[in-house]
Design an enzyme around this catalytic site. Sequence first.
Site, PDB file in Angstrom:
ATOM      1  N   ASP A 212      -4.612  -3.989  -0.796  1.00  0.00           N
ATOM      2  CA  ASP A 212      -5.191  -3.746   0.191  1.00  0.00           C
ATOM      3  C   ASP A 212      -6.571  -5.388   0.431  1.00  0.00           C
ATOM      4  OD1 ASP A 212      -5.800  -3.363   2.982  1.00  0.00           O
ATOM      5  OD2 ASP A 212      -5.480  -1.097   2.432  1.00  0.00           O
ATOM      6  N   HIS A 235      -4.074  -8.002   1.397  1.00  0.00           N
ATOM      7  CA  HIS A 235      -3.643  -8.099   1.783  1.00  0.00           C
ATOM      8  C   HIS A 235      -4.847  -9.095   2.881  1.00  0.00           C
ATOM      9  CE1 HIS A 235      -2.292  -3.894   2.601  1.00  0.00           C
ATOM     10  NE2 HIS A 235      -1.293  -4.782   2.132  1.00  0.00           N
TER      11      HIS A 235
END
Length: 394
Positions: A212, A235
Amino acid sequence: MANFITSILFFLFTFLSSSHAIYNVVSLGAKSDGTTDSTKSLLKAWALACSSAKPETIYVPTGRYLLKPVQFRGPCKNRIVVRIDGTLVAPSDYRVLGNSNSWLLFIKVTGLSVIGGNLDARGATYWACKTSGRNCPAGARSITFNYANDVVISGLTSINSQITHVVVNGCSNVMVRGVKIVAPDLSPNTDGIHVQFSSGVTITRSSIKTGDDCVSIGSGTKNLWIDRVSCGPGHGISIGSLAKDKNEQGVQNVTVKDSTLTGTDNGLRIKSWARPSNGFVRGVLYQNIIMNNVKNPILIDQKYCPNNRCPKQSSGVKISQVTYRNIKGTSATQVAVKFDCSSSNPCRGIRLEDVKLTYQKGAVQSSCVNAGGTAGGLVMPADYFFHLVYERNS
Ligand SMILES: *[C@@H]1O[C@H](CO)[C@@H](O)[C@H](O)[C@H]1NC(C)=O
């Protein structure tokens, strides 16, 4: 020779005069076998160190120490150093951490250094539960600092956290240095470092590979400095999601410098829900950033609304004074620069300066909606000049 004698004398002097204890957790009963629960020994060390009027050191030698969720509470009487040469491991049953919110929690401590250490939260079975769609506990962050001031986290390695690896919440003056975070690309919600309601946080010389966000920056963050960080997979570096709440503190004065993003889903992202909010993002500088095959290198997304929970609304978050300076590298998608700002609160003072992003399979493009600002130096994608609403003063 004189130097040598001086340093010996200095050493003896500091040794004799400081006389502060080192609480070795093994002397307090911890077992380095990785299977005996050592939670009580760590708590004992903390209680001794925290109640001492002198600055104290807690020492965890090499070896593996099984730990259940544990809270290290302040206020303490003096500064504390936690020096960890070993590895702290979570119990094999993910449910033991699963509902604890945080595995290791430091709370209301002023003057704390966590030096070294490996954290192995063994998150894989927890992620498997989540991806199977079964009913799973909310998950635990590996290490959290709540309402702590004057904190140094140096040389920590954290692997396979159930959810976010490191959380800095409600803190001031925090130095995160030389940290290494590793979780698989596809592990859900394993953000690297999350900062919120904190001021004066520095994250430097760190490597973050997760499933993430590399660093996620939540509301109430002020005077954040990030440099020499490498991200990816993951991310990217993200401000937001904001506008989670109608009443929300803003994010201001954030610097991200001399960092590299490799193979991430986003590069430098600012994200808010398309919902009412009094939040804001003001004063962000991204400088000297290298993108290696990043999907959305430069992105402001104010239309975030999973599951269509905000129909026909626009984001109340006001975004202004965001500078992208000397951003170079490759985009994995054609639209390398995308500003999708709020229709009710357009972005202002967006500045691109010496931005050179390329796309392997064709001409690189940009897209700007409700965004105003200026540009300088070379800017690629070149169509950026047609899309931006030019401002005289930003
Ligand atoms: C912005 O934050 C930096 C630390 O990142 C700090 O040194 C600087 O003083 C802050 N600027 C303002 C105007 O507060």
